[in-house]
Design an enzyme around this catalytic site. Structure first.
Site, PDB file in Angstrom:
ATOM      1  N   LYS A  33     -37.281  28.494 -75.185  1.00  0.00           N
ATOM      2  CA  LYS A  33     -38.162  27.708 -74.318  1.00  0.00           C
ATOM      3  C   LYS A  33     -38.571  28.432 -73.030  1.00  0.00           C
ATOM      4  O   LYS A  33     -39.756  28.547 -72.710  1.00  0.00           O
ATOM      5  CB  LYS A  33     -37.487  26.385 -73.979  1.00  0.00           C
ATOM      6  CG  LYS A  33     -38.207  25.541 -72.951  1.00  0.00           C
ATOM      7  CD  LYS A  33     -37.363  24.321 -72.612  1.00  0.00           C
ATOM      8  CE  LYS A  33     -37.840  23.701 -71.322  1.00  0.00           C
ATOM      9  NZ  LYS A  33     -36.951  22.609 -70.880  1.00  0.00           N
ATOM     10  N   ASP A  42     -44.503  23.108 -64.187  1.00  0.00           N
ATOM     11  CA  ASP A  42     -45.380  22.959 -65.337  1.00  0.00           C
ATOM     12  C   ASP A  42     -44.823  23.779 -66.486  1.00  0.00           C
ATOM     13  O   ASP A  42     -44.429  24.907 -66.326  1.00  0.00           O
ATOM     14  CB  ASP A  42     -46.802  23.411 -65.010  1.00  0.00           C
ATOM     15  CG  ASP A  42     -46.876  24.822 -64.501  1.00  0.00           C
ATOM     16  OD1 ASP A  42     -47.977  25.304 -64.318  1.00  0.00           O
ATOM     17  OD2 ASP A  42     -45.818  25.435 -64.292  1.00  0.00           O
ATOM     18  N   ASP A  75     -49.818  20.333 -63.202  1.00  0.00           N
ATOM     19  CA  ASP A  75     -50.254  19.757 -64.477  1.00  0.00           C
ATOM     20  C   ASP A  75     -49.580  18.417 -64.752  1.00  0.00           C
ATOM     21  O   ASP A  75     -49.612  17.932 -65.879  1.00  0.00           O
ATOM     22  CB  ASP A  75     -49.957  20.725 -65.627  1.00  0.00           C
ATOM     23  CG  ASP A  75     -48.460  20.904 -65.864  1.00  0.00           C
ATOM     24  OD1 ASP A  75     -47.670  20.505 -64.985  1.00  0.00           O
ATOM     25  OD2 ASP A  75     -48.078  21.441 -66.908  1.00  0.00           O
TER      26      ASP A  75
END
Length: 891
Positions: A697, A622, A824
């Protein structure tokens, strides 16, 4: 016969005699047992004890073939679960007999030739130890467990387990002793549980029970037979200590029994060299900067001759927990559900007794929704996408190095320079070290791919199969088979599809195009849905070419971020558009919906620790978006909610780009400062052009899960090394330190409410209680403060995304949707995406309509009434119902 031979006979007769009521299989009383079979194991006829839940006697004759087919699959499933190790053991018995008869070693794959050479001495060593523990007055700690299986079966299990651990371990050809011991002990326990071979009943008792079972069988009272068997089955889990002690002794016996000999052409004129196949070493713990701690740990290391054959050996390994050929048993209790006979537990406790006791003590009614969600996930029917698998196998056979496949060849090691210059020697030494590290990583990846492809090939021709699921202590669900599943890499997701096909419909064709654009990515996935559809329609020629000529064509699909999933989507879309009625085309492709600003990567939790460290990008399925979405929902901050797509927008918000912009702003200010007085000025100039969403990121992702400054620094360092932008190690270290500091500061500024909630959770965890004892690696009443503080916030957020997934799974099942989910990330058929999108938003709003933090604080205060907990953090006034209208919340 000597004393030893007599004892061996006693052990074989007493320890290995098949106990009727302790076997998961029912013996047909009219069938004779073949006493000539090794260790007295007879040929057993299986009686299938219950009908599938969907079968009704009212079905017409047409259903007879369905029932017959189901029975055949059930027989195969039982054989796969109960006879995997027995079949492997019998294979080595037969090879040993053949070798003795022909006086010639059979032509075998490399790993099997090694196993055959070790089999006899290792089996005899185990048997000798079993006899010793029967005769000794002062028995070893493992004495009660070492005699539970035949020596030859135990030998085969240990050899296979050790080789798999060495193949997939982080270090080249080595595995930690503790990890290996527990894995081996657990494997022995599992086999003993699924097919226990003990002689605990007296002959008269066994005869009475056998007659009683035979009577029930004649009456076809199979449910009563099962109850009777369960009443006789008083199995108590061993625990980690017992597993480790037995595993340690078996590994020690393997080290004493297994040897390798180099080929003749390597020996020249020297005498034959025979050396141990494995050895025990002590290593020092490494810090992030490469220096060593004083702490040492033990490892088992294999000889280079063993290591050299790993890449081609994975396909020959026994994988007991394969996907199931029939629907899993429905979960009804802690160890009641999942596989038919393989030990299955609803929660992964990794041997933790406190966790086991806690989950067992929870009333069944309280766990009903968990069971329902796991049963939903387990009922999804899968199959192998044969066309994609053929492409994967073709590229792998050609040497890999494409479409995310690792190169099958190692990197050549740099030659030592002729120069005596210390700087040159140092550079060479570091380059050799770097090459060896990359080769270790390649080796592990090659073995992993071989295991995945091996499983895929075994399932290739199955019409359908199923994945039993269970949860970890946080409530996150995982498939119990670990190699080929939808939780895994792009390769796995590309070769898996739903067994059930459904017509696309108009909306399905629309979502199939969006799905393909998302998989291609490269910035396309950040566009609006309409622009993504336009991108696909502009590239139809490339898509058709990819589907028809995936290897010898233009190979447009290879440019995708997720190439194999993209190829599967190209094939599905091509089939639909070439159909005279595209909307009626049948699609088997799972269409993904996940947090829109998160890029999906991979989570492989083969043996997750009980305290979860900050995940790395390669560990993480996720993305940051979902964790930040949960924090935003808890904090009700409007700005943060908009940043993570809880609010409707024309296109998806990109939190990574937002953080990257803030980092560049900071560096731009630092660049203008005097380098003589501010050391960051020169670093800012060096890094400014390197700052992009990819650089920040991973740190943004893991910030939600407690990444430390040191962890962030190492993440940035790895990204910069990949770009080969900074070659000087000292400058690389300084630049990574500076970038990590700036990124973490930007996160603090952008997500103040989220950080406030995280800080509150940290403060609660700092209170000296046994609150998180279940999450600690060592079962103790003491609490490791620092680890508890780091572990509690991410574990709590993980429990929230697990709850959302389970609520969505149950609602989708009630709506008649095929559903697959991991944390998710949710999948369904293209035609059902609109309905699933509505459901998952409704369930998210329902989850946070509950006063989550208030309930958590109340539970703390109720559990520890004498302690003072900090007040709840201040929250905003964001209206959570806006999520219902946000198209990019999940997309």
């Amino acid at each position: 016969m000597d004393a030893t031979g007599s004892s061996v006979t006693a052990v074989r007769g007493g320890l290995y005699q098949l106990g009727l009521l302790q076997s998961p299989l029912v013996v047909d009383p009219d069938e004779e047992i073949d006493e000539d079979r090794p260790f007295g194991l007879g040929s057993i006829k299986r009686v299938f004890e219950e009908d599938p839940p969907w079968f009704s006697p009212a079905f017409a004759v047409v259903e007879f073939d369905v029932r017959r087919s189901y029975d055949a699959l059930r027989r195969r499933q039982i054989e796969a679960e109960t006879e995997a190790w027995e079949s492997a053991t019998e294979e080595y018995r037969e090879m040993e007999r053949e070798m003795m008869e022909k006086k010639l070693a059979p032509n075998l794959p490399y790993v099997k030739s090694l196993f055959l050479g070790w089999f006899e001495p290792f089996r005899d060593a185990i048997l000798k130890e079993q006899v010793l523990q029967v005769e000794k007055k002062q028995k070893a700690a493992y004495a009660t467990h070492i005699g539970l299986l035949p020596a030859d079966k135990m030998a085969v299990i240990v050899m296979h387990k050790m080789m798999r651990l060495l193949m997939t371990g982080e270090d080249e050809g080595s595995v930690r002793v503790v990890q290996a011991a527990v894995h081996v002990g657990e494997a022995i326990e599992n086999e003993n549980t699924s097919f226990r071979e003990t002689g605990t009943l007296e002959d008269k008792e066994r005869e009475i029970l056998q007659k009683r079972i035979a009577k029930l069988l004649r009456k076809n009272s199979l449910i009563e037979v099962r109850k009777l068997m369960r009443n006789q089955d008083n199995f108590e889990p061993w625990g980690r200590d017992a597993q480790a002690k037995l595993g340690s002794r078996l590994i020690e016996l393997l080290l004493e029994s297994a040897y390798v000999q180099p080929p003749v052409n390597q020996l020249a004129d020297a005498p034959p060299e025979i050396r141990p196949a494995f050895r025990h070493l002590l290593k020092r713990m490494a810090k992030h900067d490469g220096t060593r701690f004083g702490y040492r740990y033990g490892v088992i290391e294999c000889d280079p001759l063993v290591h050299s054959g790993f890449d081609s050996s994975a396909r020959h390994m026994v994988v007991p927990y394969m996907p199931m050929l029939i629907p899993p048993q429905k979960w009804e209790g802690y160890n009641n559900g999942g596989y038919l006979f393989l030990p299955s537990h609803v929660m992964r406790t990794h041997g933790s007794r406190p966790q086991q006791d806690t989950i067992k003590s929870v009333p069944r009614k309280q766990l009903q929704k968990v069971y329902e969600a796991l049963n939903t996930l387990g009922s999804t029917r899968w199959r192998v996408n044969k066309r994609v698998l053929s492409v994967v196998q073709n590229l792998w056979n050609r040497g890999g190095g494409i479409a995310g496949l690792v190169e099958r060849a190692d990197i050549p090691l740099p030659g030592k320079p002729n120069s005596e210059d210390a700087t040159e020697i140092s550079k060479w030494w570091w380059s050799v070290k770097k090459a060896k590290k990359m080769n270790r990583e390649r080796h592990a990846q090659r073995c992993d791919i071989e295991l995945k492809l091996s499983v895929a090939q075994k399932l290739r021709d199955e019409d359908e199969f199923y994945y039993p699921h269970n949860v970890d202590f946080r409530g996150r669900a995982y498939p119990m088979h670990s190699h080929l599943n939808h939780l895994n890499s792009d390769l796995c997701r590309g070769v898996l599809e739903f067994a059930e096909g459904r017509p696309l419909g108009k909306s399905g064709l629309h979502w199939l195009k969006i799905h393909l654009a998302n998989l291609y990515a490269g910035g396309v996935d950040k566009l609006s849905n309409g622009m993504r559809v336009a991108f696909v329609e502009d590239n139809l020629d490339n898509i058709f070419d990819s589907a028809e000529r995936p290897i010898d064509g233009k190979c447009w699909w290879l440019n995708a971020d997720d190439p194999f999933q993209c190829l599967a989507a190209c094939m599905d879309l091509s089939d639909a558009l070439k159909n005279s009625l595209p909307y009626r085309a049948i699609s088997h492709l799972p269409i993904h919906q996940g947090p829109s600003v998160a890029d999906l990567t991979v989570e492989l939790e083969r043996l997750p620790p009980l305290v979860y460290p900050s995940p790395t990008e390669n560990d993480l399925l996720d993305g940051s978006c979902n964790g930040l979405q949960h924090y935003a929902a808890l904090g009700r901050d409007t700005m943060e909610a908009a940043a993570v797509n809880l609010v409707a927008g024309d296109k998806p918000a990109d939190v990574y780009s937002g953080i990257a912009d803030r980092v560049r702003d900071t560096m731009e200010r630092d660049m203008k400062k005097d380098p003589a007085t501010n050391p960051y000025a020169s670093l800012a100039k060096i890094l400014f052009d390197q700052v992009d969403r990819k650089l920040v990121k991973q740190t943004v992702m893991t910030s939600v899960y407690g990444v430390t400054y040191v962890g962030a620094r190492e993440q940035i360092k790895k990204r910069l090394m990949e770009r080969s932008f900074i070659t000087d190690d000292r400058l690389l270290f300084s630049a990574s330190c500076y970038a990590a500091k700036v990124i973490l500061t930007a996160l603090e500024e952008m997500f103040r409410a989220a950080r406030g909630i995280k800080r509150w959770l940290n403060d609660c965890a700092k209170i000296k209680t046994t609150l998180q004892v279940l999450a600690l690696q060592r079962e103790s009443r003491s609490v490791l403060m620092k680890q508890q503080k780091m572990a509690f916030p991410p574990n709590f957020v993980h429990s929230l995304d697990g709850s959302h997934m389970m609520m969505t799974a149950i609602a989708c099942r009630k709506a008649g949707l095929q559903f697959a989910g991991v944390h998710d990330s949710f999948w369904t058929h293209a035609c059902d995406v609109d309905q699933m999108n509505r459901i998952l938003r409704e369930q998210f709003v329902e989850l946070y309509s509950i006063p989550v933090l208030e309930n958590l604080l109340e539970s703390f205060q109720a559990s520890f009434p004498t302690l003072d907990f900090p007040p709840l953090p201040t929250r905003g006034d964001f209206d959570l119902r806006e999520v219902l209208e946000s198209p990019y919340f999940f997309n």
